[in-house]
Design a protein around this motif. Structure first.
Motif, PDB file in Angstrom:
ATOM      1  N   SER A 193       0.737  -1.065   0.105  1.00  0.00           N
ATOM      2  CA  SER A 193      -0.043  -0.030  -0.086  1.00  0.00           C
ATOM      3  C   SER A 193       0.919   1.204   0.215  1.00  0.00           C
ATOM      4  N   CYS A 194       0.636   2.206  -0.655  1.00  0.00           N
ATOM      5  CA  CYS A 194       1.176   3.616  -0.720  1.00  0.00           C
ATOM      6  C   CYS A 194       0.331   4.777  -0.885  1.00  0.00           C
ATOM      7  N   THR A 195       0.763   5.749   0.226  1.00  0.00           N
ATOM      8  CA  THR A 195      -0.047   6.663   0.096  1.00  0.00           C
ATOM      9  C   THR A 195      -0.113   7.506  -1.325  1.00  0.00           C
ATOM     10  N   VAL A 196      -1.182   8.397  -1.577  1.00  0.00           N
ATOM     11  CA  VAL A 196      -1.008   8.902  -2.929  1.00  0.00           C
ATOM     12  C   VAL A 196      -1.850  10.184  -2.583  1.00  0.00           C
ATOM     13  N   GLU A 197      -1.531  11.141  -3.486  1.00  0.00           N
ATOM     14  CA  GLU A 197      -2.165  12.536  -3.276  1.00  0.00           C
ATOM     15  C   GLU A 197      -2.697  12.747  -4.744  1.00  0.00           C
ATOM     16  N   VAL A 198      -3.735  13.458  -4.949  1.00  0.00           N
ATOM     17  CA  VAL A 198      -4.186  14.131  -6.100  1.00  0.00           C
ATOM     18  C   VAL A 198      -3.682  15.605  -6.112  1.00  0.00           C
ATOM     19  N   ILE A 199      -3.683  16.072  -7.493  1.00  0.00           N
ATOM     20  CA  ILE A 199      -3.102  17.373  -7.754  1.00  0.00           C
ATOM     21  C   ILE A 199      -4.041  18.447  -7.972  1.00  0.00           C
ATOM     22  N   ASP A 200      -3.920  19.493  -7.152  1.00  0.00           N
ATOM     23  CA  ASP A 200      -5.082  20.749  -7.303  1.00  0.00           C
ATOM     24  C   ASP A 200      -4.692  21.312  -8.769  1.00  0.00           C
ATOM     25  N   ASP A 201      -5.706  21.658  -9.344  1.00  0.00           N
ATOM     26  CA  ASP A 201      -5.910  22.432 -10.520  1.00  0.00           C
ATOM     27  C   ASP A 201      -5.345  23.845 -10.385  1.00  0.00           C
ATOM     28  N   LEU A 202      -5.029  24.635 -11.542  1.00  0.00           N
ATOM     29  CA  LEU A 202      -4.763  25.936 -11.407  1.00  0.00           C
ATOM     30  C   LEU A 202      -5.912  26.744 -11.209  1.00  0.00           C
ATOM     31  N   GLU A 203      -6.129  27.562 -10.123  1.00  0.00           N
ATOM     32  CA  GLU A 203      -7.526  28.530  -9.994  1.00  0.00           C
ATOM     33  C   GLU A 203      -7.835  29.136 -11.168  1.00  0.00           C
ATOM     34  N   CYS A 204      -6.922  29.675 -11.896  1.00  0.00           N
ATOM     35  CA  CYS A 204      -7.223  30.570 -12.992  1.00  0.00           C
ATOM     36  C   CYS A 204      -7.786  29.769 -14.238  1.00  0.00           C
ATOM     37  N   LEU A 205      -7.406  28.523 -14.256  1.00  0.00           N
ATOM     38  CA  LEU A 205      -7.973  27.568 -15.245  1.00  0.00           C
ATOM     39  C   LEU A 205      -9.303  27.176 -14.828  1.00  0.00           C
ATOM     40  N   ARG A 206      -9.633  26.875 -13.644  1.00  0.00           N
ATOM     41  CA  ARG A 206     -11.015  26.584 -13.288  1.00  0.00           C
ATOM     42  C   ARG A 206     -11.866  27.689 -13.356  1.00  0.00           C
ATOM     43  N   SER A 207     -11.416  29.036 -13.152  1.00  0.00           N
ATOM     44  CA  SER A 207     -12.349  30.229 -12.956  1.00  0.00           C
ATOM     45  C   SER A 207     -12.800  30.644 -14.275  1.00  0.00           C
ATOM     46  N   SER A 208     -11.644  30.603 -15.326  1.00  0.00           N
ATOM     47  CA  SER A 208     -11.642  31.348 -16.733  1.00  0.00           C
ATOM     48  C   SER A 208     -12.075  30.382 -17.626  1.00  0.00           C
ATOM     49  N   VAL A 209     -13.099  30.546 -18.263  1.00  0.00           N
ATOM     50  CA  VAL A 209     -13.303  29.568 -19.401  1.00  0.00           C
ATOM     51  C   VAL A 209     -12.288  29.691 -20.548  1.00  0.00           C
ATOM     52  N   PRO A 210     -12.079  30.862 -20.922  1.00  0.00           N
ATOM     53  CA  PRO A 210     -11.092  31.227 -22.008  1.00  0.00           C
ATOM     54  C   PRO A 210      -9.774  30.434 -21.691  1.00  0.00           C
ATOM     55  N   LEU A 211      -9.160  30.820 -20.331  1.00  0.00           N
ATOM     56  CA  LEU A 211      -7.967  30.187 -19.913  1.00  0.00           C
ATOM     57  C   LEU A 211      -8.067  28.765 -20.045  1.00  0.00           C
ATOM     58  N   GLY A 212      -9.176  28.096 -19.446  1.00  0.00           N
ATOM     59  CA  GLY A 212      -9.172  26.808 -19.250  1.00  0.00           C
ATOM     60  C   GLY A 212      -9.443  26.127 -20.665  1.00  0.00           C
ATOM     61  N   ASN A 213      -9.894  26.670 -21.693  1.00  0.00           N
ATOM     62  CA  ASN A 213     -10.028  26.367 -22.981  1.00  0.00           C
ATOM     63  C   ASN A 213      -8.659  26.359 -23.921  1.00  0.00           C
ATOM     64  N   ALA A 214      -7.737  27.167 -23.241  1.00  0.00           N
ATOM     65  CA  ALA A 214      -6.329  27.485 -23.979  1.00  0.00           C
ATOM     66  C   ALA A 214      -5.378  26.662 -23.518  1.00  0.00           C
ATOM     67  N   ALA A 215      -5.304  26.291 -22.023  1.00  0.00           N
ATOM     68  CA  ALA A 215      -4.263  25.505 -21.469  1.00  0.00           C
ATOM     69  C   ALA A 215      -4.527  24.424 -20.531  1.00  0.00           C
ATOM     70  N   ASN A 216      -3.590  23.615 -20.224  1.00  0.00           N
ATOM     71  CA  ASN A 216      -3.790  22.743 -19.116  1.00  0.00           C
ATOM     72  C   ASN A 216      -2.831  22.186 -18.180  1.00  0.00           C
ATOM     73  N   LEU A 217      -3.059  22.005 -17.372  1.00  0.00           N
ATOM     74  CA  LEU A 217      -1.985  21.818 -16.210  1.00  0.00           C
ATOM     75  C   LEU A 217      -1.601  20.244 -16.212  1.00  0.00           C
ATOM     76  N   TYR A 218      -0.396  19.884 -16.569  1.00  0.00           N
ATOM     77  CA  TYR A 218       0.119  18.809 -16.856  1.00  0.00           C
ATOM     78  C   TYR A 218       1.036  18.124 -15.729  1.00  0.00           C
ATOM     79  N   GLY A 219       0.792  16.990 -15.010  1.00  0.00           N
ATOM     80  CA  GLY A 219       1.487  16.711 -14.044  1.00  0.00           C
ATOM     81  C   GLY A 219       1.826  17.415 -13.083  1.00  0.00           C
ATOM     82  N   GLY A 220       1.006  18.442 -12.759  1.00  0.00           N
ATOM     83  CA  GLY A 220       1.084  19.407 -11.685  1.00  0.00           C
ATOM     84  C   GLY A 220       2.005  20.544 -11.504  1.00  0.00           C
TER      85      GLY A 220
END
Length: 385
Positions: free
Chosen positions: A90-117
């Protein structure tokens, strides 16, 4: 463990699916780049981080769901973990928080992606003429994934500049690299120059934010037909660039990448890589070889040859995709990936190879090899016992 998860994939337990649904800020699978098969209804992360211990950085690995439950993501009130009940691991894992500006802005979210954190990633254009000719790389899923997503089909330099500026202004410290990649245009010179324009835009935003030397710009594209155009990358601060061979054996290259083989050729890409080294500097030039699509010894032969040229090899583990021509028919074994990883670790000890991914390559082995994580005999983690 990363190698085992890349080979077997991971199952999603209902406890994890329920837990992850409550992680409102976490990065969701957005079907960006190649995405492995996921036939369930639950939303899943695109990658997880494995706790590697106090003296080593966390390990980023893709959440590839193949229908194999050897490794399973579970969660309870104490958090999330990946479990292999057959081996009692068993190994502890963590999930990665997205960038707030990508979540809150549709234009930014449709242009860029957070890859690998830690990589702000741009994909343009979201089309490739190899698909029009039915000569696409057999592992590529661009046609299927592009049709399923809301991302912009082509990005202008100003849009990339604005997105990089917004991220560096609002969430400084979250990214350490900007990645530019995309499909191929029929006029390879034009396509290359358009990618260089995007690289320049990203570098300008990084410089304006005072982050030169902290955030690098990484480009992967087809080489231009006119090799002199590669000089357009000269003078761009902290730039890395790559032309991908995909396979080292020329026969495997023709089989796996028929469009590249017919329109450019294996030897010509090697010549372009030699020119790239002259422009961007030794080991800041890169080329992907895909572990699992040819024998491990051949992949390592290619990686050693590239390193000897001053090219930093990028070793990605092949991941099956329902949208690709290969589909779900091929998957590298743990033993094959362990052989490649051990050999790659030796290469990193012998050459000043610079990993293309700075700890965010969810399907890549380079960062962990550079950290010495694959030294010594590989443990028995194939899940067979």
């Amino acid at each position: 463990m990363k190698l085992a998860l890349l080979s077997r994939g991971v199952a999603i337990d209902s406890s994890f699916a329920t837990w992850f649904a409550d992680q409102a800020g976490a990065v969701r699978r957005r079907n960006f780049y190649n995405s492995p098969v996921w036939a369930g209804d639950a939303v899943v992360p695109q990658e997880i981080r494995l706790a590697a211990g106090d003296r080593q950085p966390p390990v980023t690995v893709a959440v590839n769901v193949y229908g194999d439950d050897t490794w399973t993501l579970q969660a309870d009130e104490h958090g999330s973990r990946v479990v292999n009940s057959r081996l009692g691991l068993s190994c502890t894992v963590e999930v990665i928080d997205d960038l707030e500006c990508l979540r809150s802005s549709v234009p930014l979210g449709n242009a860029a992606n957070l890859y690998g954190g830690s990589a702000l990633s741009f994909f343009s254009p979201r089309a490739c003429y190899f698909f029009a000719d039915q000569t696409q790389c057999r592992f590529c899923s661009l046609a299927g994934t592009a049709a399923d997503t809301p991302f912009a089909n082509r990005l202008a330099p100003a849009r990339v500049r604005d997105a990089v500026s917004a991220v560096l202004e609002t969430e400084p410290g979250r990214i350490n690299q900007v990645m530019i990649v995309g499909g191929n245009e029929r006029n390879l010179d034009t396509g290359f120059l358009r990618h260089v324009d995007l690289v320049n835009a990203a570098a300008e935003a990084i410089g304006a934010a005072g982050r030169t030397g902290e955030v690098s710009v990484h480009l992967v594209t087809m080489p231009p037909r006119t090799l002199g155009l590669i000089s357009r990358l000269d003078g761009i601060a902290d730039v890395h660039a790559g032309f991908n061979l995909e396979a080292w054996d020329p026969a495997a290259f023709e089989r796996i990448a028929p469009g590249k083989a017919a329109d450019y050729g294996h030897a010509a890409i090697l010549a372009a890589l030699e020119h790239l080294v002259e422009v961007v500097g030794a080991y800041r030039a890169h080329s992907i070889l895909i572990a699992g699509l040819e024998p491990p010894a051949t992949t390592l032969e290619g990686a050693a040859a590239l390193a000897g040229m001053g090219v930093s090899p990028i070793i990605n583990a092949f991941h099956s995709d329902v949208h690709s021509a290969i589909g779900l028919s091929v998957r590298p074994s743990y033993q094959q990936l362990a052989e490649v990883a051990s050999g790659l670790s030796e290469l990193h000890a012998a050459y000043p190879i610079e990993p293309y991914w700075k700890g965010c390559g969810r399907n890549a082995l380079d960062f962990e090899a550079a950290q010495g994580m694959f030294t010594g005999p590989p443990p028995a983690l194939d899940g067979a016992s």
